[in-house]
Design an enzyme around this catalytic site. Sequence first.
Site, PDB file in Angstrom:
ATOM      1  N   GLY A  49       0.842  -1.192   0.000  1.00  0.00           N
ATOM      2  CA  GLY A  49       0.000   0.000   0.000  1.00  0.00           C
ATOM      3  C   GLY A  49       0.871   1.233   0.000  1.00  0.00           C
ATOM      4  N   SER A  54       5.908  -1.750  -2.327  1.00  0.00           N
ATOM      5  CA  SER A  54       5.836  -2.668  -3.479  1.00  0.00           C
ATOM      6  C   SER A  54       4.905  -2.114  -4.547  1.00  0.00           C
ATOM      7  CB  SER A  54       5.341  -4.049  -3.039  1.00  0.00           C
ATOM      8  OG  SER A  54       5.895  -4.476  -1.849  1.00  0.00           O
ATOM      9  N   ALA A  81      -0.300   4.397   4.630  1.00  0.00           N
ATOM     10  CA  ALA A  81      -1.566   3.655   4.589  1.00  0.00           C
ATOM     11  C   ALA A  81      -1.811   2.876   5.887  1.00  0.00           C
ATOM     12  CB  ALA A  81      -1.594   2.703   3.397  1.00  0.00           C
ATOM     13  N   GLY A  82      -0.738   2.537   6.607  1.00  0.00           N
ATOM     14  CA  GLY A  82      -0.887   1.803   7.860  1.00  0.00           C
ATOM     15  C   GLY A  82      -0.201   0.448   7.882  1.00  0.00           C
ATOM     16  N   LYS A  83       0.628   0.174   6.892  1.00  0.00           N
ATOM     17  CA  LYS A  83       1.285  -1.139   6.797  1.00  0.00           C
ATOM     18  C   LYS A  83       2.119  -1.460   8.031  1.00  0.00           C
ATOM     19  CE  LYS A  83       3.455   0.006   3.071  1.00  0.00           C
ATOM     20  NZ  LYS A  83       2.929   1.394   3.059  1.00  0.00           N
ATOM     21  N   THR A  84       2.958  -0.544   8.446  1.00  0.00           N
ATOM     22  CA  THR A  84       3.849  -0.787   9.585  1.00  0.00           C
ATOM     23  C   THR A  84       3.065  -0.956  10.880  1.00  0.00           C
ATOM     24  OG1 THR A  84       5.683   0.383   8.544  1.00  0.00           O
ATOM     25  CG2 THR A  84       5.751   0.182  10.951  1.00  0.00           C
TER      26      THR A  84
END
Length: 175
Positions: free
Chosen positions: A12, A86, A16-19
Site C-alpha cells: 500500500g 511494493s 496507509a498503515g502497513k507498519t
Amino acid sequence: MKPEGLTLWLTGLSGAGKTTISRILEREISGRGLRVERLDGDMIRSHLSKDLGFTKEDRFTQIERVTYVAKLLTRHGVIVIVSLISPYREMRNYPRQHIPPFVEIYVHCPLEECIRRDVKGLYNRALKGEIHRFTGIHDPYEPPDNPDFTVYTKEETPEQSAERILHFLETRLKI
C-alpha cells in the site's frame, strides 16, 4: 493443521498503515506461540538495501532481496510479515511465485488520506520537490488486481484491520 511457515505481504501507499498493522500482527501471532518475523520497508532500507535508490530497477532489486530472506524464513517455519510499498504489480508477483505459502494483503487507503496523515512528512517534501520518485506523487502505485485480502484503513482502525486479517488467517489457513 498449522502451516509450517507463511509470508504475509502487506502492500500500500506510504502512510496507509502497513507498519502499524504489521506490528499488531507480529504481537498477536507471537502471543499465540508461533514464530514470527517482521520485515519492514524502513528496516530493510537501513540494513539490507542502503545501496539502493528508488528507481524501478532498484525497487525490484529490493523486492528480490526481501523475497530471498522471506523465503528462507518461511521455509524454516516462520510466519513472515513483510510491509513494503511494493508499487508495481509485477514486483508483487515475484514473491508470490517464489514463496509458498504467500498471502498478499492490500492496505487500501486513498492518496488524499495518506497525504493528510503524512506521519513522516514525506508527502510534503515530495510535493515541494525535495524527494524525487516518490510513490503516489511522481511514481505510480499499481493497486493489486486480485489481493488475497484487503483492509480499508481510512474506515477502520489499525486494530480492526489486524483483527480482520487474523480472522482471515484463522479461517482460511488455520493459524
